[in-house]
Design a protein around this motif. Sequence first.
Motif, mmCIF file in Angstrom:
data_model
loop_
_atom_site.group_PDB
_atom_site.id
_atom_site.type_symbol
_atom_site.label_atom_id
_atom_site.label_comp_id
_atom_site.label_asym_id
_atom_site.label_seq_id
_atom_site.Cartn_x
_atom_site.Cartn_y
_atom_site.Cartn_z
ATOM 1 N N ALA A 37 0.837 -1.201 0.000
ATOM 2 C CA ALA A 37 0.000 0.000 0.000
ATOM 3 C C ALA A 37 0.873 1.252 0.000
ATOM 4 O O ALA A 37 1.937 1.291 0.622
ATOM 5 C CB ALA A 37 -0.922 0.004 1.210
ATOM 6 N N LEU A 38 0.407 2.288 -0.693
ATOM 7 C CA LEU A 38 1.131 3.552 -0.719
ATOM 8 C C LEU A 38 0.896 4.359 0.546
ATOM 9 O O LEU A 38 1.702 5.218 0.903
ATOM 10 C CB LEU A 38 0.708 4.373 -1.946
ATOM 11 N N GLU A 51 0.940 -2.908 17.031
ATOM 12 C CA GLU A 51 1.282 -4.314 16.790
ATOM 13 C C GLU A 51 1.919 -4.525 15.412
ATOM 14 O O GLU A 51 2.736 -5.411 15.234
ATOM 15 C CB GLU A 51 0.030 -5.185 16.916
ATOM 16 N N ARG A 52 1.493 -3.702 14.414
ATOM 17 C CA ARG A 52 2.045 -3.860 13.062
ATOM 18 C C ARG A 52 2.084 -2.505 12.371
ATOM 19 O O ARG A 52 1.240 -1.648 12.601
ATOM 20 C CB ARG A 52 1.182 -4.813 12.231
ATOM 21 N N VAL A 53 3.080 -2.320 11.519
ATOM 22 C CA VAL A 53 3.129 -1.185 10.593
ATOM 23 C C VAL A 53 3.599 -1.731 9.253
ATOM 24 O O VAL A 53 4.207 -2.801 9.181
ATOM 25 C CB VAL A 53 4.077 -0.072 11.080
ATOM 26 N N ASN A 54 3.316 -1.004 8.177
ATOM 27 C CA ASN A 54 3.737 -1.484 6.865
ATOM 28 C C ASN A 54 4.956 -0.707 6.364
ATOM 29 O O ASN A 54 5.463 0.224 7.016
ATOM 30 C CB ASN A 54 2.573 -1.411 5.867
ATOM 31 N N ALA A 55 5.408 -1.070 5.153
ATOM 32 C CA ALA A 55 6.615 -0.455 4.601
ATOM 33 C C ALA A 55 6.406 1.032 4.328
ATOM 34 O O ALA A 55 7.324 1.840 4.492
ATOM 35 C CB ALA A 55 7.016 -1.181 3.314
ATOM 36 N N ALA A 56 5.184 1.408 3.909
ATOM 37 C CA ALA A 56 4.919 2.818 3.621
ATOM 38 C C ALA A 56 5.042 3.659 4.885
ATOM 39 O O ALA A 56 5.474 4.819 4.825
ATOM 40 C CB ALA A 56 3.521 2.966 3.018
ATOM 41 N N PHE A 57 4.669 3.102 6.025
ATOM 42 C CA PHE A 57 4.835 3.827 7.295
ATOM 43 C C PHE A 57 6.306 4.165 7.519
ATOM 44 O O PHE A 57 6.656 5.292 7.872
ATOM 45 C CB PHE A 57 4.296 2.983 8.447
ATOM 46 N N THR A 58 7.179 3.177 7.296
ATOM 47 C CA THR A 58 8.614 3.402 7.467
ATOM 48 C C THR A 58 9.123 4.437 6.481
ATOM 49 O O THR A 58 9.908 5.334 6.834
ATOM 50 C CB THR A 58 9.379 2.082 7.290
ATOM 51 N N GLN A 59 8.670 4.351 5.238
ATOM 52 C CA GLN A 59 9.123 5.280 4.208
ATOM 53 C C GLN A 59 8.681 6.713 4.524
ATOM 54 O O GLN A 59 9.442 7.665 4.327
ATOM 55 C CB GLN A 59 8.559 4.859 2.852
ATOM 56 N N ILE A 60 7.456 6.882 5.041
ATOM 57 C CA ILE A 60 6.916 8.225 5.298
ATOM 58 C C ILE A 60 7.474 8.825 6.586
ATOM 59 O O ILE A 60 7.823 10.000 6.635
ATOM 60 C CB ILE A 60 5.378 8.177 5.342
ATOM 61 N N THR A 61 7.576 8.009 7.639
ATOM 62 C CA THR A 61 7.964 8.551 8.949
ATOM 63 C C THR A 61 9.452 8.415 9.252
ATOM 64 O O THR A 61 9.984 9.168 10.080
ATOM 65 C CB THR A 61 7.202 7.845 10.081
ATOM 66 N N GLY A 62 10.103 7.439 8.610
ATOM 67 C CA GLY A 62 11.511 7.198 8.919
ATOM 68 C C GLY A 62 11.718 6.210 10.052
ATOM 69 O O GLY A 62 12.856 5.818 10.341
ATOM 70 N N TYR A 63 10.635 5.779 10.709
ATOM 71 C CA TYR A 63 10.753 4.810 11.800
ATOM 72 C C TYR A 63 10.668 3.383 11.253
ATOM 73 O O TYR A 63 9.746 3.048 10.494
ATOM 74 C CB TYR A 63 9.622 5.006 12.815
ATOM 75 N N ARG A 132 -7.451 -1.352 16.325
ATOM 76 C CA ARG A 132 -7.762 -0.147 15.550
ATOM 77 C C ARG A 132 -6.737 -0.028 14.424
ATOM 78 O O ARG A 132 -5.548 -0.305 14.627
ATOM 79 C CB ARG A 132 -7.752 1.105 16.437
ATOM 80 N N VAL A 133 -7.216 0.376 13.244
ATOM 81 C CA VAL A 133 -6.362 0.478 12.058
ATOM 82 C C VAL A 133 -6.359 1.931 11.592
ATOM 83 O O VAL A 133 -7.425 2.506 11.326
ATOM 84 C CB VAL A 133 -6.863 -0.439 10.926
ATOM 85 N N ALA A 134 -5.182 2.536 11.525
ATOM 86 C CA ALA A 134 -5.036 3.919 11.075
ATOM 87 C C ALA A 134 -4.328 3.922 9.723
ATOM 88 O O ALA A 134 -3.209 3.415 9.593
ATOM 89 C CB ALA A 134 -4.234 4.729 12.095
ATOM 90 N N ILE A 135 -4.997 4.469 8.703
ATOM 91 C CA ILE A 135 -4.440 4.547 7.351
ATOM 92 C C ILE A 135 -4.216 6.022 7.036
ATOM 93 O O ILE A 135 -5.155 6.828 7.086
ATOM 94 C CB ILE A 135 -5.390 3.915 6.313
ATOM 95 N N GLY A 136 -2.967 6.391 6.755
ATOM 96 C CA GLY A 136 -2.621 7.794 6.572
ATOM 97 C C GLY A 136 -2.067 8.086 5.195
ATOM 98 O O GLY A 136 -1.237 7.337 4.671
ATOM 99 N N HIS A 137 -2.531 9.183 4.599
ATOM 100 C CA HIS A 137 -2.031 9.635 3.299
ATOM 101 C C HIS A 137 -1.207 10.902 3.515
ATOM 102 O O HIS A 137 -1.705 11.888 4.052
ATOM 103 C CB HIS A 137 -3.204 9.905 2.350
ATOM 104 N N ASP A 138 0.043 10.873 3.086
ATOM 105 C CA ASP A 138 0.950 11.999 3.264
ATOM 106 C C ASP A 138 0.535 13.139 2.340
ATOM 107 O O ASP A 138 0.501 12.986 1.117
ATOM 108 C CB ASP A 138 2.379 11.541 2.940
#
Length: 583
Positions: A37-38, A51-63, A132-138
Motif C-alpha cells: 500500500a502507498l 502491533e504492526r506497521v507497513n513499509a509505507a509507514f517506514t518510508q513516510i515517517t523514517g521509523y 484499531r487500524v489507522a491509514i494515513g495519506h501523506d
Amino acid sequence: MREDNHTTLASVGSDAFTLEHSLKFKRQLLQHVFDNALESIIVTNADGVIERVNAAFTQITGYRAEEVLGKTPRLVQSARHEPDFYKRMWHQLLLTGSWSGQVWNRRKSGEVYPQWLNINTLTNELGEVTHRVAIGHDLSGQRSVEQDRTPFTFKDPLTQLGNRQLLTSRLEQALAEAQRNRIRVGLMVVDLGRFKALNEQLGMTWGDDVLRQQARTLQAAVDEADTLVRLQGDIFAVLRHSRAEDTAMAQLADKLLGLLARPLVLADNNVVSMQPSIGIAVYPRDAREPENLLQAAEHAHAMARRNGRNRFQFVDQRQHELHHRELVIEHSLSHMLNTGEADGISLHYQPQICPVSGAITGLEALLRWTHRSLGQLSPAEFIPVAEQNGLSVRLDRWVIEQVCIQMEAWQRQGRRPPVVSVNLCADQFSQPDFCDWISATVARFGLAPAAFKLEVTESTMVEQMGAGVGMLRRLREQGFLLSLDDFGTGYSALSCLHRLPLDELKIDRSFMVEACESPRALTLLHTIAQLARQMSLSLVVEGVELPEQLALLKEFGPLTVQGYYYFRPMPAHDVCALLPAAP
C-alpha cells in the motif's frame, strides 16, 4: 453403505481442503495489500499499543517497525494540536468506531508534515474492541499542487464549490498565518433552511436546483479572498481569512441572510422561499484549533436555528463552554465504559439507619466523580449527560458490577454488609436482557439477589408503566428487593401504586425540609407513612440532617432514615469499619 460413508468423508475432506486453501489465499492477498500500500498503515490493539506497521509507514515517517512496535502512535504526534483536538478525535472514535481528518504528525527527523488520516475500529463477535487500524495519506507533497487536485479532492460535484476537505486544509493554513501575524479569522456556518421539507414536497431534482442557485448567490456575495465550501446537505461554510472583526462579520451575515431568503424560481415555475440561519465563530476568541473553531461555529449555528431562524448568531461563550463541558463529560464516560479505566469515578455509600436502634440497615450506592480537568462533578450534571447520550444503561451496569465487587471484598474482610440500594435509569426498562444480566452478574460473584435493593423513581414508573411493571415483577420473582424513589415529587403514582410489586417507598428530602416549616407538609408526610404501613411497605425518609427533623418522625412508626444527621456518603473503606463482623 460403506462406500457412501467413504464418499461422504472424502467430500468433507475435499471441502475442508478447499476452505483452508481459500483462507490461505485471502491471507496472502491481504498481506500483499498491506505490504505494498502507498498509504502508511498502523495496527494497534484495543489499548492503543502498536502491533504492526507497513513499509509505507517506514518510508513516510523514517521509523523502522522494530522502533515502534510495543509503543503508541503518540510517537509520531506533533505539538501542532491542542489536547482538545485529540479529545474530540477519541470522542468520535468511541461513539462511532471511526474518525477521519487532517492531522499534523512528526517524522523521525523532526519534520512536521500534514497527513489525511482514517481510523477504524475492529471488534469481535461480542462487540468488544480488538484492534484499531489507522491509514494515513501523506499530504506534504500536495500543497503545491492543490489547484490541480481540486477537481478530484477538494470540490463538491453538485455546486462546484469547495468541500469539507478543502475547508480543513484552508483552516489549517489560515490559523497558522493568523497566529504568526496576530490577526483574526472568521468562520460562518450557513444553512438554507426548510430544505428537507422542500425535498420531500418537490423532490430531490428541484432540491439540487435550489442548492446550485444558492451556491451561486453565496459565491457572488463573498469576497474573492474568502473560502466558500459546501459542508453537507444544505449547509455551507464561509472562511474569512481577514477583516474578521465582529462588525464586518455581522454585516456579511446580514447581507447573506437577505440574499438567501429571496424567493427562488425553479425550472417548473415553482417559487420557493428559504429560511436561512448563520452561526459565526472568530479565531482566537472562540477557539484556537481548526476543529474547535468549526465546532464553535456549528454550535452558534444550532443556536440561531433554535432561536427562530432568519438570523445570525455569534458564539455565546457561556453556552459554548457548557456545550464543550458536556462533550468532555460524554467522552470521559464513554472512555471509562469502553476501557474500564475509572478516571476519577468511584462509588460512595451512604448508610441508612434505624432511628430506634441506631443500627445500619442498608447502604445506598452513589456515584462520585473528580474529573481530571473539570474537577468535582455533581451527579446532577453528569447523569443527565449519560441519559442524553445513551450511556445511562451501561453506566447502571457498571455501578452494579462495582457494587458486587465491593460486597465480595467486604465479605472476604470478614464483614457482613447490609442490603445495598442501586438506582436504575428509565432506559434500563427497555432492555430485554436486563433481568437475565443482573441475575447472572450477582450469581457470578456468589451473592444473593436479596442483598440488592433496586431503586426506580416515581417518574420513571409513570413513564414506563407498561414495560416497567413486567420487569419489576420478574426482578422480584428472582429475589431482588424493589424501592420506589422520590415518591410524591413531580408525578403521582397513587393511581397505579397497587400495581407495582414494591418492597419500599422512599421519601425525597424535599418533604423533610418542608415538613419542618409547614404543618400541612408534615401532615402529608404522616399520611404517606400511614399509606406505606397499610400497604406493608417499608419506608425510608431521605434528607434527615437536624435533630428537630428526626424528632418529627418519632410518631411515624417503624421507618428508616438517611441523611447527614447520621452519615454523609463515604468511600467503601470507611464503610467497612462500620459493618458488623460476619458470624
